[in-house]
Write a protein that holds these residues in place. Structure first.
Motif, PDB file in Angstrom:
ATOM      1  N   GLY A  12       0.833  -1.197   0.000  1.00 33.50           N
ATOM      2  CA  GLY A  12       0.000   0.000   0.000  1.00 33.50           C
ATOM      3  C   GLY A  12       0.869   1.249   0.000  1.00 33.50           C
ATOM      4  N   GLY A  13       0.341   2.320  -0.533  1.00 33.71           N
ATOM      5  CA  GLY A  13       1.050   3.593  -0.507  1.00 33.71           C
ATOM      6  C   GLY A  13       2.235   3.652  -1.445  1.00 33.71           C
ATOM      7  N   PHE A  14       2.173   2.939  -2.554  1.00 33.32           N
ATOM      8  CA  PHE A  14       3.282   2.938  -3.486  1.00 33.32           C
ATOM      9  C   PHE A  14       2.870   3.624  -4.769  1.00 33.32           C
ATOM     10  CE2 PHE A  14       0.724  -0.628  -4.608  1.00 33.32           C
ATOM     11  CZ  PHE A  14       0.823  -0.729  -5.973  1.00 33.32           C
ATOM     12  N   LYS A  15       3.850   4.062  -5.527  1.00 31.21           N
ATOM     13  CA  LYS A  15       3.588   4.550  -6.872  1.00 31.21           C
ATOM     14  C   LYS A  15       3.649   3.329  -7.771  1.00 31.21           C
ATOM     15  CE  LYS A  15       3.301   8.872  -5.922  1.00 31.21           C
ATOM     16  NZ  LYS A  15       2.024   9.443  -5.754  1.00 31.21           N
ATOM     17  N   SER A  16       2.560   2.973  -8.377  1.00 26.92           N
ATOM     18  CA  SER A  16       2.451   1.710  -9.079  1.00 26.92           C
ATOM     19  C   SER A  16       3.397   1.628 -10.269  1.00 26.92           C
ATOM     20  CB  SER A  16       1.023   1.502  -9.573  1.00 26.92           C
ATOM     21  OG  SER A  16       0.911   0.299 -10.257  1.00 26.92           O
ATOM     22  N   ALA A  17       4.084   0.483 -10.358  1.00 30.68           N
ATOM     23  CA  ALA A  17       4.906   0.179 -11.527  1.00 30.68           C
ATOM     24  C   ALA A  17       4.089  -0.614 -12.533  1.00 30.68           C
ATOM     25  CB  ALA A  17       6.137  -0.612 -11.111  1.00 30.68           C
ATOM     26  N   VAL A  18       2.844  -0.882 -12.198  1.00 31.87           N
ATOM     27  CA  VAL A  18       1.971  -1.654 -13.060  1.00 31.87           C
ATOM     28  C   VAL A  18       1.160  -0.689 -13.906  1.00 31.87           C
ATOM     29  CG1 VAL A  18       0.130  -3.342 -13.142  1.00 31.87           C
ATOM     30  CG2 VAL A  18       1.837  -3.463 -11.333  1.00 31.87           C
ATOM     31  N   LYS A  19       1.215  -0.873 -15.204  1.00 30.64           N
ATOM     32  CA  LYS A  19       0.533   0.019 -16.127  1.00 30.64           C
ATOM     33  C   LYS A  19      -0.981  -0.195 -16.080  1.00 30.64           C
ATOM     34  CE  LYS A  19       0.216   1.062 -21.023  1.00 30.64           C
ATOM     35  NZ  LYS A  19       0.571   0.606 -22.357  1.00 30.64           N
ATOM     36  N   PRO A  20      -1.760   0.879 -15.929  1.00 29.52           N
ATOM     37  CA  PRO A  20      -3.209   0.729 -15.962  1.00 29.52           C
ATOM     38  C   PRO A  20      -3.671   0.264 -17.339  1.00 29.52           C
ATOM     39  CG  PRO A  20      -2.594   2.874 -15.084  1.00 29.52           C
ATOM     40  CD  PRO A  20      -1.352   2.241 -15.634  1.00 29.52           C
ATOM     41  N   ALA A  21      -4.680  -0.591 -17.385  1.00 28.29           N
ATOM     42  CA  ALA A  21      -5.196  -1.093 -18.651  1.00 28.29           C
ATOM     43  C   ALA A  21      -6.359  -0.252 -19.156  1.00 28.29           C
ATOM     44  CB  ALA A  21      -5.648  -2.543 -18.494  1.00 28.29           C
ATOM     45  N   GLY A  22      -6.854   0.657 -18.348  1.00 27.28           N
ATOM     46  CA  GLY A  22      -7.997   1.457 -18.758  1.00 27.28           C
ATOM     47  C   GLY A  22      -8.076   2.750 -17.975  1.00 27.28           C
ATOM     48  N   PRO A  23      -9.087   3.567 -18.286  1.00 34.01           N
ATOM     49  CA  PRO A  23      -9.242   4.839 -17.584  1.00 34.01           C
ATOM     50  C   PRO A  23      -9.661   4.625 -16.133  1.00 34.01           C
ATOM     51  CG  PRO A  23     -11.111   4.437 -19.014  1.00 34.01           C
ATOM     52  CD  PRO A  23     -10.129   3.334 -19.278  1.00 34.01           C
ATOM     53  N   ALA A  24      -9.401   5.619 -15.322  1.00 37.39           N
ATOM     54  CA  ALA A  24      -9.744   5.544 -13.893  1.00 37.39           C
ATOM     55  C   ALA A  24     -11.231   5.818 -13.699  1.00 37.39           C
ATOM     56  CB  ALA A  24      -8.926   6.554 -13.110  1.00 37.39           C
ATOM     57  N   GLN A  25     -11.793   5.172 -12.695  1.00 39.78           N
ATOM     58  CA  GLN A  25     -13.140   5.478 -12.229  1.00 39.78           C
ATOM     59  C   GLN A  25     -12.988   6.227 -10.920  1.00 39.78           C
ATOM     60  OE1 GLN A  25     -15.475   1.987 -11.591  1.00 39.78           O
ATOM     61  NE2 GLN A  25     -15.270   1.242 -13.678  1.00 39.78           N
ATOM     62  N   LYS A  26     -13.873   7.174 -10.674  1.00 38.04           N
ATOM     63  CA  LYS A  26     -13.884   7.877  -9.392  1.00 38.04           C
ATOM     64  C   LYS A  26     -15.225   7.636  -8.727  1.00 38.04           C
ATOM     65  CE  LYS A  26     -10.614  11.541 -10.349  1.00 38.04           C
ATOM     66  NZ  LYS A  26     -10.365  12.986 -10.386  1.00 38.04           N
ATOM     67  N   GLY A  27     -15.154   7.480  -7.420  1.00 36.84           N
ATOM     68  CA  GLY A  27     -16.385   7.257  -6.678  1.00 36.84           C
ATOM     69  C   GLY A  27     -16.075   6.987  -5.226  1.00 36.84           C
ATOM     70  N   LYS A  28     -17.017   6.386  -4.546  1.00 38.30           N
ATOM     71  CA  LYS A  28     -16.878   6.093  -3.119  1.00 38.30           C
ATOM     72  C   LYS A  28     -16.522   4.620  -2.924  1.00 38.30           C
ATOM     73  CE  LYS A  28     -18.323  10.170  -1.756  1.00 38.30           C
ATOM     74  NZ  LYS A  28     -17.457  11.115  -1.115  1.00 38.30           N
ATOM     75  N   ALA A  29     -15.689   4.383  -1.914  1.00 37.78           N
ATOM     76  CA  ALA A  29     -15.341   3.019  -1.517  1.00 37.78           C
ATOM     77  C   ALA A  29     -15.826   2.784  -0.099  1.00 37.78           C
ATOM     78  CB  ALA A  29     -13.831   2.814  -1.586  1.00 37.78           C
ATOM     79  N   THR A  30     -16.236   1.562   0.149  1.00 39.16           N
ATOM     80  CA  THR A  30     -16.600   1.111   1.478  1.00 39.16           C
ATOM     81  C   THR A  30     -15.885  -0.209   1.707  1.00 39.16           C
ATOM     82  OG1 THR A  30     -18.541  -0.011   0.579  1.00 39.16           O
ATOM     83  CG2 THR A  30     -18.877   2.202   1.462  1.00 39.16           C
ATOM     84  N   TYR A  31     -16.122  -0.822   2.862  1.00 40.18           N
ATOM     85  CA  TYR A  31     -15.555  -2.144   3.095  1.00 40.18           C
ATOM     86  C   TYR A  31     -16.632  -3.066   3.633  1.00 40.18           C
ATOM     87  CZ  TYR A  31     -14.871  -0.146   7.787  1.00 40.18           C
ATOM     88  OH  TYR A  31     -15.043   0.476   8.996  1.00 40.18           O
ATOM     89  N   TYR A  32     -16.380  -4.375   3.456  1.00 46.00           N
ATOM     90  CA  TYR A  32     -17.337  -5.390   3.881  1.00 46.00           C
ATOM     91  C   TYR A  32     -17.594  -5.313   5.386  1.00 46.00           C
ATOM     92  CZ  TYR A  32     -17.012  -8.215  -0.413  1.00 46.00           C
ATOM     93  OH  TYR A  32     -17.073  -8.683  -1.689  1.00 46.00           O
ATOM     94  N   ALA A  33     -18.830  -5.465   5.763  1.00 44.34           N
ATOM     95  CA  ALA A  33     -19.171  -5.608   7.178  1.00 44.34           C
ATOM     96  C   ALA A  33     -18.687  -6.980   7.638  1.00 44.34           C
ATOM     97  CB  ALA A  33     -20.683  -5.489   7.370  1.00 44.34           C
ATOM     98  N   SER A  34     -18.307  -7.086   8.881  1.00 47.72           N
ATOM     99  CA  SER A  34     -17.800  -8.349   9.432  1.00 47.72           C
ATOM    100  C   SER A  34     -18.789  -9.498   9.275  1.00 47.72           C
ATOM    101  CB  SER A  34     -17.442  -8.174  10.908  1.00 47.72           C
ATOM    102  OG  SER A  34     -16.396  -7.253  11.040  1.00 47.72           O
ATOM    103  N   LYS A  35     -20.070  -9.205   9.229  1.00 45.60           N
ATOM    104  CA  LYS A  35     -21.076 -10.264   9.124  1.00 45.60           C
ATOM    105  C   LYS A  35     -20.979 -11.042   7.809  1.00 45.60           C
ATOM    106  CE  LYS A  35     -24.847  -7.505   7.172  1.00 45.60           C
ATOM    107  NZ  LYS A  35     -26.204  -7.012   7.394  1.00 45.60           N
TER     108      LYS A  35
END
Length: 143
Positions: A12-35
């Protein structure tokens, strides 16, 4: 091999050396609930909150994506293995491990960019990051 992939995805927190294959999407992220831990994903795997995985509505399952938290500018690479989120404006649900890597845990929701990665470039990155000596040490049982 899972340990090897997890180590790569945890960067995490790196400048990616992996080339993106497509355009970026912008939006909101969440994470799974423990359930959801242990429930089946759309890919037929059990939800593992410690794995670097994500849910996306339309990307092909098993796609690798880079998710960048726009507040912390930390990034993580995850594999899409589920469908969702189904809330308007939300583009990705992350596992706890991935959310922790980008500083999302405890916040609930944050703004992110999402880029699909070129799998052939990911293989190049793995070969650079993991030397034969490292691979041997990864295979040794912990004492």
């Amino acid at each position: 091999m899972n340990l090897l992939v997890s180590l790569l995805l945890f960067v995490g927190g790196f400048k990616s050396a992996v080339k993106p294959a497509g355009p970026a999407q912008k939006g909101k992220a969440t994470y799974y609930a423990s359930k959801f831990a242990g429930r089946m994903t759309a890919f037929g795997e059990r939800v593992n909150l410690k794995a670097f995985t994500a849910a996306h509505r339309t990307l092909p399952l098993n796609t690798l994506i880079e998710v960048t938290n726009l507040k912390t500018m930390r990034s993580v690479i995850v594999r899409v293995n589920d469908r969702g989120p189904f809330t308007k404006g939300h583009i990705v649900d992350l596992s706890h491990a991935a959310a922790e890597a980008i500083g999302l845990m405890g916040k609930g929701v944050t703004s992110v960019t999402l880029r699909v990665l070129d799998k052939s470039r990911v293989n190049d990155l793995v070969s650079v990051l993991i030397t034969p000596d490292m691979n041997q040490s990864l295979m040794q049982p912990a004492l």
